[in-house]
Design an enzyme around this catalytic site. Sequence first.
Site, PDB file in Angstrom:
ATOM      1  N   CYS A 429       0.808  -1.224   0.000  1.00 31.42           N
ATOM      2  CA  CYS A 429       0.000   0.000   0.000  1.00 31.42           C
ATOM      3  C   CYS A 429       0.842   1.276   0.000  1.00 31.42           C
ATOM      4  CB  CYS A 429      -0.953   0.009   1.182  1.00 31.42           C
ATOM      5  SG  CYS A 429      -0.147   0.273   2.766  1.00 31.42           S
ATOM      6  N   CYS A 444       3.936  -2.313   8.603  1.00 35.11           N
ATOM      7  CA  CYS A 444       3.298  -1.338   7.724  1.00 35.11           C
ATOM      8  C   CYS A 444       2.314  -0.555   8.576  1.00 35.11           C
ATOM      9  CB  CYS A 444       2.566  -2.090   6.605  1.00 35.11           C
ATOM     10  SG  CYS A 444       1.235  -1.131   5.858  1.00 35.11           S
ATOM     11  N   CYS A 450      -4.392  -0.749   4.106  1.00 32.73           N
ATOM     12  CA  CYS A 450      -3.511  -1.669   3.366  1.00 32.73           C
ATOM     13  C   CYS A 450      -4.303  -2.914   2.983  1.00 32.73           C
ATOM     14  CB  CYS A 450      -2.321  -2.040   4.247  1.00 32.73           C
ATOM     15  SG  CYS A 450      -1.225  -3.249   3.496  1.00 32.73           S
TER      16      CYS A 450
END
Length: 689
Positions: A429, A444, A450
Amino acid sequence: MDAAVLARAAELRAQIARHDRLYYELDAPEIPDAEYDRLFRELQALEAEYPTLRTADSPTQRVGGKPLDSFAPVRHVVPMLSIRTETDTEASGALNFDARVRRELGLTEEAPPVEYAAELKFDGLAINLRYENGVLVLAATRGDGETGEDVTQNVRTIRDVPLALKPLPTTGQPSLFDAPGLPEVLEVRGEVYMRRDDFDAFNARAIEAGEKTLVNPRNGAAGSIRQLDPAIAAKRPLSFYAYGLGEVRGWTLPDTHAGVLDALAAFGLPVSEHRAVCSGGEALAAFHARIAEARPTLPFDIDGVVYKVNSLALQQRMGFVTREPRWAVAHKYPAQEALTTVQDIEVQVGRTGKLTPVARLAPVFVGGVTVTNATLHNESEIRRKDVHVGDTVIVRRAGDVIPEVVSVLSDRRPADARAFSMPSHCPVCGSDVVREEGEVDHRCTGGLYCSAQRKQALLHFAQRRAMDIEGLGDKLVEQLVDGGLIRSLPDLYRLGVLKLAELDRMAVKSAENLVTALEQSKRTTLGRFLFGLGIRHVGEATAKDLARHLGSMDRIMDASVEELAQVPDVGPVVAASIHTFFAQPHNREVVEQLRACGIVWEEGEAQVASGPLVGKTVVLTGTLPTLSRDQAKDLLEAAGAKVAGSVSKKTDFVVAGTDAGSKLTKAQELGINILDESGLMSMLEKREP
Ligand code: IVH
């Protein structure tokens, strides 16, 4: 014979000699056993074709391994033999052996089946223990079979090895064993090995202390025994199993090998319970199959099973060829380690945003399947193992465990090999990647933005122990997220039959089934719903505790860190994680929307006030004979017990099946009650007064 054949044989001899030295003398093998076996077999084949190649110094003519000068040499009174290996897969290895035994014994087809003792082939280091009048006086390695090394000091540090034998019962009654008391001389042969949990714990400590790690449990065992400093050896967690005899004086042998093993156990020596007496080849094949299934759950490595003619009289009649008995054979399993190359290192994103580097491998057959990926766990693991793209590596696969890169053959690194570094942005993402203080993992920060995290979050929500949405598998989730049909959990409940039926591999019928499953999942419990939300550190048991103690969703969402920490078994880290989760407006919004979709539960976790196990904390370990883990858990919970994941002083009892590991050991240490499945069943049947 042409020059090329001569040259190849010389090259193979040199390579094998080098690997023998690396393996036997330096305990630093560079290639997996399967690769070594391949070289060895190639040389054997060449020598079979051109017998003049078979020089006296060819590695095929001896067992390998010279004693190190630094240990005193020990001459074995009875040579330590090696064992012939059948590499045939499946049943044929067992059937061929049986056929050979029958032929060599001159048995006709009508003669009754031969009886065998079947055992595990332990993967460690062979050791001879010499007991004189019941006292351990000497422990030696096999060395070249004739002369080994005196490693008594180191072997004494192994807790499994009794320093003195227990005398056998001396009742005047006809007993299992002829000679009472203790033999004048009893040499016990067996294998020193390292359990996998001990190996992992040792390496974890070594990494923390910045010390050298062990390559694998077998090398851990071999290297520790051949440590010159016994203080270092004593720190290595080793174990021992007995499987045979060397010199014996002053004791009448039992009639069978199985009898010998029973006697060794009675003397107080550890003998594996995974042994059986088998009548005929089919029974051996069944043993091979049974152990193949149990292999991944054993707490230690084995590389096969061993079959031995059970009658000692028949063993004697059959005798030996060179260094191998005719009456025994090792029947191997497919190697769990193999060599391959790393073609790329990619990064996968998990449910909580954790980034996992994965090695893409040149396909290689290992552990019975073709492996193309192996996990590299995290960045520090890659640094520690020093894995580059282009490297030749040893990969390992055991049972259902995800394949792993064990180590790198650094001398085979090509000039254009490429080092790996964690991306600074999520490969899925594009969000920032962070590594929090004191954590090994990179994450992340995209959250449900995402798509990789979204897919995993959906699968987690739908799983059986959470919302139990039948038919929502990973292929479907992939399509739903990639096709933009689902952006957040509530979107799931807005799917209609028409939309679903348009998807690949979705007929109207299966779309209808999924919609029904979604409808059915709406009636749930607060515990399941909370677990399904996938809050970090909130597993199934914690979710149930929260539901039970705080009673309603609103109370949980509004609880302070202090209030959360009052819930039994919720510590400060877990409490903070729950609090942070519900402090995010978008998470509260998801809960509201799910409720609006019609998800309902009775507030408070259904209290089982009348079960026989109310208030008891239970831990499950090992494989139970008939119940699956989930079934046992459901039964326990229905009886009011709490099922915990680890053993502590608060544990009331442990239910242990076969191949239970460290949890069982810990329970024994803490003196906690241990039940088997039938013990559990009778506990569950007890009625409250
Ligand atoms: S019996 C005369 N039984 O395998 C037979 N060996 O090449 C002698 N091993 O280095 C060996 N498990 O250390 C026997 N249950 C078992 C074994 C076993 C492992 C090892 C042994 C030896 C090699 C045989």
